[in-house]
Design a protein around this motif. Sequence first.
Motif, PDB file in Angstrom:
ATOM      1  N   THR A 123      -6.565 -10.583  -7.158  1.00  0.00           N
ATOM      2  CA  THR A 123      -5.259 -10.380  -6.524  1.00  0.00           C
ATOM      3  C   THR A 123      -4.677 -11.716  -6.061  1.00  0.00           C
ATOM      4  O   THR A 123      -3.477 -11.981  -6.240  1.00  0.00           O
ATOM      5  CB  THR A 123      -5.405  -9.418  -5.323  1.00  0.00           C
ATOM      6  OG1 THR A 123      -6.031  -8.221  -5.781  1.00  0.00           O
ATOM      7  CG2 THR A 123      -4.054  -9.073  -4.721  1.00  0.00           C
ATOM      8  N   TRP A 180      -3.058   4.690   0.931  1.00  0.00           N
ATOM      9  CA  TRP A 180      -3.678   3.359   1.067  1.00  0.00           C
ATOM     10  C   TRP A 180      -2.747   2.420   1.849  1.00  0.00           C
ATOM     11  O   TRP A 180      -3.208   1.475   2.465  1.00  0.00           O
ATOM     12  CB  TRP A 180      -3.886   2.685  -0.300  1.00  0.00           C
ATOM     13  CG  TRP A 180      -4.777   3.378  -1.254  1.00  0.00           C
ATOM     14  CD1 TRP A 180      -5.676   4.375  -0.994  1.00  0.00           C
ATOM     15  CD2 TRP A 180      -4.867   3.112  -2.661  1.00  0.00           C
ATOM     16  NE1 TRP A 180      -6.309   4.736  -2.145  1.00  0.00           N
ATOM     17  CE2 TRP A 180      -5.841   3.980  -3.184  1.00  0.00           C
ATOM     18  CE3 TRP A 180      -4.223   2.222  -3.523  1.00  0.00           C
ATOM     19  CZ2 TRP A 180      -6.189   3.987  -4.542  1.00  0.00           C
ATOM     20  CZ3 TRP A 180      -4.562   2.223  -4.868  1.00  0.00           C
ATOM     21  CH2 TRP A 180      -5.536   3.102  -5.368  1.00  0.00           C
ATOM     22  N   LEU A 205      -7.208  -2.157  -1.416  1.00  0.00           N
ATOM     23  CA  LEU A 205      -7.304  -2.471  -2.846  1.00  0.00           C
ATOM     24  C   LEU A 205      -8.780  -2.511  -3.271  1.00  0.00           C
ATOM     25  O   LEU A 205      -9.663  -2.864  -2.483  1.00  0.00           O
ATOM     26  CB  LEU A 205      -6.620  -3.815  -3.098  1.00  0.00           C
ATOM     27  CG  LEU A 205      -6.547  -4.321  -4.531  1.00  0.00           C
ATOM     28  CD1 LEU A 205      -5.198  -5.012  -4.792  1.00  0.00           C
ATOM     29  CD2 LEU A 205      -7.684  -5.294  -4.866  1.00  0.00           C
ATOM     30  N   GLN A 215     -11.197  -1.401 -12.320  1.00  0.00           N
ATOM     31  CA  GLN A 215     -10.077  -0.777 -11.595  1.00  0.00           C
ATOM     32  C   GLN A 215      -9.546  -1.688 -10.485  1.00  0.00           C
ATOM     33  O   GLN A 215      -8.351  -1.700 -10.208  1.00  0.00           O
ATOM     34  CB  GLN A 215     -10.487   0.594 -11.042  1.00  0.00           C
ATOM     35  CG  GLN A 215     -10.826   1.620 -12.129  1.00  0.00           C
ATOM     36  CD  GLN A 215      -9.677   1.893 -13.101  1.00  0.00           C
ATOM     37  OE1 GLN A 215      -8.506   1.874 -12.725  1.00  0.00           O
ATOM     38  NE2 GLN A 215     -10.001   2.127 -14.361  1.00  0.00           N
ATOM     39  N   ASP A 251      -5.699  -2.944 -10.137  1.00  0.00           N
ATOM     40  CA  ASP A 251      -4.942  -2.892  -8.872  1.00  0.00           C
ATOM     41  C   ASP A 251      -4.205  -4.213  -8.653  1.00  0.00           C
ATOM     42  O   ASP A 251      -3.047  -4.237  -8.223  1.00  0.00           O
ATOM     43  CB  ASP A 251      -5.886  -2.705  -7.678  1.00  0.00           C
ATOM     44  CG  ASP A 251      -6.527  -1.330  -7.598  1.00  0.00           C
ATOM     45  OD1 ASP A 251      -6.113  -0.419  -8.328  1.00  0.00           O
ATOM     46  OD2 ASP A 251      -7.457  -1.172  -6.772  1.00  0.00           O
ATOM     47  N   TYR A 285       3.050   0.355  -5.201  1.00  0.00           N
ATOM     48  CA  TYR A 285       1.683   0.069  -5.705  1.00  0.00           C
ATOM     49  C   TYR A 285       0.794   1.298  -5.516  1.00  0.00           C
ATOM     50  O   TYR A 285       0.105   1.732  -6.444  1.00  0.00           O
ATOM     51  CB  TYR A 285       1.150  -1.157  -4.961  1.00  0.00           C
ATOM     52  CG  TYR A 285      -0.346  -1.207  -4.791  1.00  0.00           C
ATOM     53  CD1 TYR A 285      -1.198  -1.449  -5.868  1.00  0.00           C
ATOM     54  CD2 TYR A 285      -0.929  -1.012  -3.519  1.00  0.00           C
ATOM     55  CE1 TYR A 285      -2.585  -1.490  -5.699  1.00  0.00           C
ATOM     56  CE2 TYR A 285      -2.304  -1.056  -3.346  1.00  0.00           C
ATOM     57  CZ  TYR A 285      -3.126  -1.281  -4.433  1.00  0.00           C
ATOM     58  OH  TYR A 285      -4.495  -1.314  -4.267  1.00  0.00           O
ATOM     59  N   GLU A 286       0.838   1.862  -4.326  1.00  0.00           N
ATOM     60  CA  GLU A 286       0.002   3.045  -4.058  1.00  0.00           C
ATOM     61  C   GLU A 286       0.371   4.199  -4.990  1.00  0.00           C
ATOM     62  O   GLU A 286      -0.505   4.867  -5.537  1.00  0.00           O
ATOM     63  CB  GLU A 286       0.188   3.465  -2.595  1.00  0.00           C
ATOM     64  CG  GLU A 286      -0.512   4.759  -2.241  1.00  0.00           C
ATOM     65  CD  GLU A 286      -0.083   5.256  -0.866  1.00  0.00           C
ATOM     66  OE1 GLU A 286      -0.400   4.609   0.142  1.00  0.00           O
ATOM     67  OE2 GLU A 286       0.594   6.310  -0.819  1.00  0.00           O
ATOM     68  N   ARG A 288      -1.197   3.622  -8.413  1.00  0.00           N
ATOM     69  CA  ARG A 288      -2.643   3.448  -8.580  1.00  0.00           C
ATOM     70  C   ARG A 288      -3.514   4.525  -7.929  1.00  0.00           C
ATOM     71  O   ARG A 288      -4.660   4.696  -8.334  1.00  0.00           O
ATOM     72  CB  ARG A 288      -3.052   2.069  -8.016  1.00  0.00           C
ATOM     73  CG  ARG A 288      -2.513   0.903  -8.798  1.00  0.00           C
ATOM     74  CD  ARG A 288      -3.081   0.829 -10.195  1.00  0.00           C
ATOM     75  NE  ARG A 288      -4.514   0.615 -10.200  1.00  0.00           N
ATOM     76  CZ  ARG A 288      -5.326   1.053 -11.168  1.00  0.00           C
ATOM     77  NH1 ARG A 288      -4.845   1.735 -12.188  1.00  0.00           N
ATOM     78  NH2 ARG A 288      -6.617   0.821 -11.109  1.00  0.00           N
ATOM     79  N   THR A 291      -6.881   6.380  -9.985  1.00  0.00           N
ATOM     80  CA  THR A 291      -8.221   5.986  -9.536  1.00  0.00           C
ATOM     81  C   THR A 291      -8.951   7.170  -8.901  1.00  0.00           C
ATOM     82  O   THR A 291     -10.166   7.308  -9.049  1.00  0.00           O
ATOM     83  CB  THR A 291      -8.168   4.785  -8.564  1.00  0.00           C
ATOM     84  OG1 THR A 291      -7.220   5.070  -7.544  1.00  0.00           O
ATOM     85  CG2 THR A 291      -7.785   3.513  -9.274  1.00  0.00           C
TER      86      THR A 291
END
Length: 414
Positions: free
Chosen positions: A15, A299, A307, A324, A328, A349-350, A353, A357
């Motif tokens: 990241t 998240w 993450l 995974q 992310d 993002y949440e 993903r 997942t």
Amino acid sequence: MKILIIGAGIGGLTTALALKEAGHDVTVFEQVAEIKPLGVGINLLPHAVGVLFGLGLKAPLAATAIDAKEYVYMNRHGQEILADARGLAAGYAYPQYSIHRGELQMILLEAAVKALGAENIRTGHKLASFEESAGPRDLAKVAARFADRAGRSVGEATGDILIAADGIHSTARARFYPDEGMPKWNGAIMWRGLTEGKPFLSGASIVKAGWTRQKFVVYPISRRHAAQGKALINWIADLHTDSHDLLAREDWNRPGRLEDFLPAFQDWHFPWLDVPEVIRNASAVYEFPMVDRDPVARWSFGRITLLGDAAHPMYPIASNGASQAILDAEVIADSLARHGDPVAALRDYESRRLHPTAEIVRMNRQQGPDVILDMVHERAPQGFQRLDDVLPKAELAAIVGKYKKAAGHQQVIR
Ligand SMILES: Cc1cc2nc3c(=O)[nH]c(=O)nc-3n(C[C@H](O)[C@H](O)[C@H](O)COP(=O)(O)OP(=O)(O)OC[C@H]3O[C@@H](n4cnc5c(N)ncnc54)[C@H](O)[C@@H]3O)c2cc1C
């Protein structure tokens, strides 16, 4: 944007690289005083390798990892059930890499030191507490405080967002889910080790033999060994107990004892690999319980998000743990590029993903594609003459295809 990343594991470092490349001001905080190349072998799925190639890591990865060619499922007698092509051999745009976790982490760390500057990777900084300041959105910030392992304060930092990539025992996750407690254990123990030996099968095969209650997974992880005609063999001996109560917090570095599992594999002699010999010749053996956590509903909380394993700890099977976390990283960088507002970006993002997942966490609990091993074991415990009589080809293909789709690694097929 000023971004604080907690944890210099696979997820945190990837990241950091992705966000730095996108032009952000990034600092990573890691609890250990010195980052060492710990762990044994892991696998990176092609789509995750693609992300790392995009970050400029093609050369060091190719020089280190084994480009896995096939995933072979066998019964406990060593009879082949399925040889599923992998990576480039399966037509993907990128290889699937079998690699030492510690070597991967060092490749990421070296790149991160170069990109961010060593001063922006702060070891000996354990996230102790954090809060988002109130106030108009454009003035809001997130403040984090850090301690050393003894609990002494080592400083504070302020950023626009905080990404907690602090693993399965995430401090941030525990703040948002205070009642969650210990990870969940399914009763299986994995003894893991590395053994120097000879190449087997294709020289780049991942083999999983046995069934749910007793499995042996084995694959080579070192390009340097392969270049010398040898194999650095990563293996996992997996036994189920009927207990579900973790007596102690799991630890990737806990040593294992041969007498606890070797007797169960004593007569596993395959023409291409002598399992007890591989186990006995290991340089070190570690013991790890098969643990995960239930998927959570959120998240992202304002300017803070989770993450990697902090967000979706899953059983380390079917090559998804590190893969995974890497995906992310790619998505969070993209969400921040799409949305000027950090809170909206973290929500985006949440939303991209969390569900995929969570689906993998659930599928791994059902043993993922390993159900084919159980089916064959139940239908033909003493072995088979013709596989098709036991598990017809179409049934087999449907099971394997379903799992690949959920893990997302059909999407990059050429
Ligand atoms: C030492 C170690 C060895 C491992 N070995 C294996 C292995 O052999 N096989 C396998 O399949 N998986 C292994 N894993 C797990 C695997 O790396 C992850 O499942 C996967 O790569 C996802 O990575 P992650 O970055 O989310 O989490 P992790 O790789 O677990 O990284 C989390 C990082 O956050 C740091 N951290 C934790 N809490 C704090 C805090 N409060 N403040 C600051 N930093 C914090 C940790 O020290 C760690 O460096 C190992 C993990 C670790 C930490």
